[in-house]
Structure formats: structure tokens, C-alpha cells
Write a protein that holds these residues in place. Structure first.
Motif, short mmCIF file in Angstrom:
data_model
loop_
_atom_site.label_atom_id
_atom_site.label_comp_id
_atom_site.label_asym_id
_atom_site.label_seq_id
_atom_site.Cartn_x
_atom_site.Cartn_y
_atom_site.Cartn_z
N ASP A 15 0.86 -1.18 0.00
CA ASP A 15 0.00 0.00 0.00
C ASP A 15 0.90 1.24 0.00
OD1 ASP A 15 -2.00 1.81 0.20
OD2 ASP A 15 -2.52 1.36 2.28
N GLN A 16 0.98 1.91 -1.14
CA GLN A 16 1.91 3.02 -1.30
C GLN A 16 1.51 4.21 -0.44
OE1 GLN A 16 4.51 2.50 -2.93
NE2 GLN A 16 5.47 4.45 -3.39
N ASN A 17 2.46 4.77 0.30
CA ASN A 17 2.20 5.94 1.13
C ASN A 17 1.97 7.18 0.26
OD1 ASN A 17 2.43 4.52 3.45
ND2 ASN A 17 4.40 5.33 4.06
N GLN A 19 2.39 11.19 0.08
CA GLN A 19 3.36 12.09 0.68
C GLN A 19 2.73 13.28 1.40
OE1 GLN A 19 6.87 11.98 0.82
NE2 GLN A 19 6.47 9.86 0.30
N ARG A 34 -9.18 7.70 4.10
CA ARG A 34 -8.22 7.43 3.02
C ARG A 34 -8.71 6.18 2.28
NH1 ARG A 34 -2.26 4.90 3.32
NH2 ARG A 34 -1.79 5.09 1.10
N ARG A 37 -6.51 4.37 -2.71
CA ARG A 37 -5.20 3.77 -2.46
C ARG A 37 -4.58 3.29 -3.78
NH1 ARG A 37 -4.52 2.31 3.06
NH2 ARG A 37 -6.38 2.77 4.29
N ALA A 213 8.66 3.83 1.87
CA ALA A 213 7.61 4.27 2.79
C ALA A 213 8.03 5.47 3.62
CB ALA A 213 7.21 3.12 3.72
N SER A 214 9.33 5.63 3.86
CA SER A 214 9.80 6.69 4.75
C SER A 214 10.37 7.90 4.02
CB SER A 214 10.87 6.13 5.69
OG SER A 214 11.98 5.64 4.95
#
Length: 251
Positions: A15-17, A19, A34, A37, A213-214
């Protein structure tokens, strides 16, 4: 949500974050969620490692459009990586001292130290490459010498001089091998492989997922989404300096 996460795990999907937004849908009575997705797999991430997901403006819709972008921000030079194995090289500290004293830089103390560290970093990188080549050549030579002496030992007894040489060659070979192994260990992050999963491909995939993800592709500054590193750095230091100012406790 637990069922959805279980589905992602079984399907090997990520599941792509997003930004710049926590929610992608505005409902009645101020409800937010949300529900929009984007799911990708590892093969997709390997093909597009610099991709980031950004939410566009809603305008007349109650949903944010999701847009793929590219993370190509330059946050400054990468930090210098020091290898502990360098201390095992003969004369390493002496080389550092000679290099440090050879730099002719004038000015206030902080300026001198900063610029000397920059020059030392550059010269140590060059020294490391040259020394690594020399070590490989010496290892190859030592292997030949040790092999020849052992072959001679199969035919006749070695004289004391040859025995002494064989002992010295083996000791030097082990020392160089230990230096090379430590260098490879630090470069390939063997600490993770020792305490974690042994599958290198799995390790790189997990590292890529974590990095994806970060990643910080930008920051929300006021009402504006900013992706300019210079502006973000300026705002960061402005906030840091203001937070360090002494506060008035009493009137």
C-alpha cells in the motif's frame, strides 16, 4: 482493516504511502477517510524505485486525485563513511596525521577544521582505493609464495630460513585477509544478514519497501506544498533557531 492488511500480505502487494495528505476523501459532516489507495508489487518498485505518490487538489470533487511523481531531491552531500577496518592497516594513523599537517589553510579555527576535514575525507577515499589494490596484489603474491613453500615441503624438509618465511607469509596473509573481510562486512551490511534473514534479495526488497515508505518528497509549509530542498532547509533551520531562543518566564 485487519482483513485488508492480510489480503495485501497474501497477494504480496504494498500500500503506497501518500506524501502530502493523510486523507483522500471528504464526506458529509466533516468525515475524512483514506479510501483511495494505490497498490504495487516488488517488481514495480524495482522498475520505478524513485516513484512517489502525491495527492492533487480536490477542486470540485470530494476525492483527491493521486499522482505519481519522482523523488529526485538533493539534500546535500552524503555523510562520510568511516571503516573501522582502516585501523588495522599499518601506519593508518600516521598517514592521517601527515595528511592533516600537509593542508595549508588559514582563518578562524572552525573554518580551518571544516576545510581540513573535507580534504582529509577526499584523500582517505583515494588512499582506501589505492591501498585496496595493493592489498589484493600482495594477497595474490603471498598465495604464490605459500604454495611454492608447501610444494617444496612435500619434497624435502624446509631449512630454518624457509620455515621462518612460511610463518611470516601466513601471518601477513591472515592479517590482510582479515582486513579485506572486515571491509566487505561493513560494505555489504553483514550485520543485518547475520541477525536477520539470510536471503539477500529479500533483504534488498525489504530495505526498498522501508525506504519507499519513509521517503520525504516535500513538506507542507503553510498552505503550500514545497518540494524545494533549499526552502525546506531554510524553514527547518528557522524553526530550529526560534525554538532555541530563551523564553521569558516572568513578566
Amino acid at each position: 482493516m485487519a482483513n485488508f492488511n492480510e489480503f495485501l500480505s497474501r497477494a504480496n502487494l504494498i500500500d503506497q504511502n501518500i506524501q502530502n495528505e493523510m486523507f483522500t476523501w471528504d464526506g458529509p459532516d466533516g468525515k475524512k477517510s483514506r479510501i483511495d489507495r494505490v497498490l504495487v508489487n516488488l517488481e514495480w518498485l524495482n522498475l520505478w524505485p524513485d516513484a512517489v505518490l502525491i495527492a492533487g487538489n480536490k477542486n470540485t470533487s470530494d476525492h483527491n486525485p493521486l499522482i505519481w511523481g519522482k523523488k529526485s531531491l538533493f539534500w546535500g552531500p552524503k555523510p562520510f563513511r568511516f571503516f573501522n577496518g582502516w585501523f588495522e592497516f599499518p601506519r593508518f594513523l600516521e598517514v592521517c596525521k601527515q595528511l592533516w599537517c600537509s593542508y595549508d589553510i588559514h582563518g578562524y579555527a572552525a573554518h580551518v577544521v571544516l576545510n581540513k576535514c573535507k580534504l582529509l575525507k577526499k584523500d582517505l577515499k583515494k588512499w582506501s582505493v589505492e591501498n585496496g589494490v595493493k592489498n589484493k596484489l600482495e594477497l595474490a603474491s603471498l598465495e604464490c609464495y605459500i604454495y611454492d613453500l608447501k610444494k617444496t615441503q612435500e619434497v624435502r624438509n624446509l631449512v630454518p630460513f624457509e620455515v621462518s618465511k612460511l610463518i611470516d607469509f601466513k601471518a601477513r596473509y591472515k592479517s590482510l585477509q582479515r582486513q579485506e573481510n572486515r571491509k566487505k562486512m561493513l560494505q555489504s551490511r553483514v550485520n543485518w544478514l547475520r541477525f536477520g534473514d539470510k536471503n539477500t534479495k529479500f533483504f534488498h526488497n525489504m530495505a526498498r519497501i522501508k525506504n519507499n515508505a519513509s521517503v520525504i518528497a516535500g513538506l507542507q509549509i503553510g498552505e503550500v506544498w514545497c518540494e524545494n530542498p533549499a526552502q525546506i532547509n531554510h524553514m527547518y533551520w528557522a524553526c530550529s533557531v526560534s525554538s532555541l531562543r530563551p523564553k521569558k518566564l516572568f513578566n
